[in-house]
Motif scaffolding. Structure first.
Motif, PDB file in Angstrom:
ATOM      1  N   UNK A  89      18.205 -22.177  49.340  1.00  8.49           N
ATOM      2  CA  UNK A  89      18.572 -21.311  50.471  1.00  8.49           C
ATOM      3  C   UNK A  89      19.815 -21.878  51.158  1.00  8.49           C
ATOM      4  N   UNK A  90      19.798 -23.190  51.371  1.00 14.60           N
ATOM      5  CA  UNK A  90      20.950 -23.805  52.042  1.00 14.60           C
ATOM      6  C   UNK A  90      22.197 -23.768  51.166  1.00 14.60           C
ATOM      7  N   UNK A  91      21.970 -23.742  49.849  1.00 14.10           N
ATOM      8  CA  UNK A  91      23.110 -23.644  48.918  1.00 14.10           C
ATOM      9  C   UNK A  91      23.509 -22.192  48.653  1.00 14.10           C
ATOM     10  N   UNK A  92      22.817 -21.272  49.340  1.00 12.37           N
ATOM     11  CA  UNK A  92      23.093 -19.829  49.213  1.00 12.37           C
ATOM     12  C   UNK A  92      22.920 -19.346  47.774  1.00 12.37           C
TER      13      UNK A  92
ATOM     14  N   UNK B  95      14.035 -24.308  49.947  1.00  9.30           N
ATOM     15  CA  UNK B  95      14.947 -24.589  51.063  1.00  9.30           C
ATOM     16  C   UNK B  95      16.306 -25.073  50.587  1.00  9.30           C
TER      17      UNK B  95
END
Lengths: 194, 300
Positions: free
Chosen positions: B274-277, B271
């Motif tokens: 994912x949030x940090x791309x 996660x």
């Protein structure tokens, strides 16, 4: 007078076993960890929400030709993930001018009908050429999220810059669709392609 | 055998007081205790204490500490803030302090240990999401006593206590509806976990707990963002989210290294990336999560 060291033990009552006490604290920890197993489940939703917040801003900062001001304000998406669809559907509570938002999730390029905005998520980028063909001559704001798409026909292409969601904007593609991009949206674009 | 020692002890103490011609109330207090009548003993020992000369005697303080301990057991064993217990602890420490030879250590310390254990038990039994403030109070009382009578190291107990406290604050963090309230509980949980990590940087629960808190606060930043927020506001939220995800990473990474077979830290790392791309690292952790799930799923 001196105390008798041994005699005093009559006063001392049996203490609870330290092992038993420790076990109780550990039980609390184990219990809490069990509760938190599902604590990492929302990251897709949060990233989808950022994209939808951007899309909502685009609806305010782009001007469509007059015939796109009639009926519903349609936001189409191709093969939206459940997280993206959930977030897009929150827009149906809002309006754009006197138009209400309608979300359409298309399974293929063939299904696409009149939209104010069409978003092709990265996973469906293989449909780009087909979609561009389908949208030819319309004023649909095409949004993509794949490197190089802004030069292939997308008006707006989501990119990642400094670990953040950003977007590039292609002026020429906007003009082809008779879309008027506000100056503030231009300044907010990470990349502006003349 | 115990009874013989008990009687002998009282006879010796009583004899000592009578021999020194001290306050008659003391003798009466002892007599009452001998008969198991702590209520009456309290009346006499309190009266005796009004005599300044008696107040200089370590044994008198010990007797009163013992009487109050018995009264605590009888009347206030369920009262976390029992004044009877506090008085007992107070008197026993005075007894120890004014006995310059510290001969009475053999008698006062086990009684103090008993009282410290009652505080500990109170801490353990109240360590839940409703009564945790009581647990903190009791645990600190336990430590305050034990520090004065023992050279024991509290590290192991502190780790258990603060891990549990961190979990409780985390529970409040998860359930709090308002972002500001979540922030408050995040800070409290952080402080608790920091205490654990100061003792043992390799504690799984604290590393996992902190990584999970930062991760969830990152998610909350976006969850609380209005969908009609202007782009500069969205970008600001993204900055905060990325900052929190970066803070979360080292803790979850450590937790994963400490417990490589646990799925939750890997899910958290997934996660965060994912949030940090960071799609590459996201995929690595996603694959790892899948492998762990396959390994741990029961074979058919």
């Amino acid at each position: 007078m001196a105390y008798s060291p041994n005699s005093h033990y009559s006063f001392i009552f049996v203490l609870n076993s330290p092992k038993r006490k420790v076990k109780k604290l550990l039980t609390v920890i184990s219990f809490s960890l069990l509760l938190s197993i599902n604590a990492f489940g929302q990251f897709e939703q949060s990233v989808a929400k950022i994209k939808v917040a951007f899309i909502y801003n685009f609806t305010r900062l782009v001007e469509w030709p007059a015939d796109y001001h009639q009926g519903d304000f349609v936001i189409g998406v191709i093969n939206a993930s459940p997280a993206l669809l959930t977030e897009l559907n929150t827009l149906t509570q809002k309006v754009s001018g006197n138009q209400r938002f309608v979300i359409k999730n298309f399974k293929s390029a063939e299904e696409i009908d009149k939209c104010n905005i069409l978003f092709i998520p990265e996973a469906s980028n293989n449909l780009l050429a087909e979609v561009i063909k389908k949208l030819h001559g319309t004023s649909t704001l095409l949004i993509t999220e794949f490197e190089g798409d802004a030069k292939k026909g997308a008006v707006i292409n989501f990119i990642v810059k400094d670990n953040k969601q950003a977007f590039e904007l292609n002026k020429a593609n906007a003009e082809k669709c008779h879309l008027n991009i506000s100056s503030s949206l231009r300044t907010l674009a990470a990349v502006y392609i003349e | 055998m115990k009874n013989i020692r008990y009687i002998l002890f009282f006879v010796l103490l009583l004899g000592g007081f009578i021999a020194r011609g001290q306050n008659d109330n003391l003798a009466k207090a002892y007599n009452c205790m001998q008969k198991g009548n702590a209520d009456s003993a309290r009346i006499y020992i309190d009266k005796a204490m009004s005599d300044p000369s008696v107040r200089k005697d370590a044994q008198t303080w010990y007797l009163r500490g013992f009487v109050y301990k018995e009264l605590y057991k009888k009347y206030e064993s369920d009262d976390i803030r029992s004044e009877l217990r506090d008085t007992s602890v107070h008197d026993l420490f005075i007894s120890y302090r004014i006995d310059s030879s510290h001969e009475n250590k053999e008698t006062t310390f086990p009684t103090l240990k008993y009282l410290a254990a009652t505080y500990y038990n109170d801490a353990a039994s109240n360590m839940d999401s409703v009564h945790f403030h009581v647990a903190m109070f009791a645990y600190n009382k336990h430590k305050a006593i034990m520090r004065r009578i023992s050279t024991d190291n509290f590290n192991k107990l502190d780790i258990q206590f603060y891990d549990a406290l961190g979990e409780i604050y985390s529970g409040y963090f998860f359930s709090a509806p308002l972002f500001e309230v979540k922030k408050k509980y995040l800070d409290s949980a952080h402080k608790a976990y920091d205490k654990v990590l100061a003792i043992n940087p390799d504690d799984f629960s604290a590393n996992y707990g902190l990584g999970r808190l930062y991760y969830n606060q990152a998610v909350n930043i976006i969850t609380n963002l209005p969908v009609d927020a202007a782009i500069p506001e969205v970008n600001k939220a993204q900055d905060t989210c990325a900052h929190l995800a970066r803070l979360s990473l080292p803790y979850l990474d450590k937790a994963h290294k400490l417990e490589p077979l646990k799925i939750e830290p890997v899910k958290g790392l997934e996660g965060d990336y994912y949030m940090l791309h960071d799609s590459e690292k996201f995929e690595v952790n996603k694959d790892l999560e899948e492998k762990l799930r396959q390994q741990q799923s029961p074979k058919k």
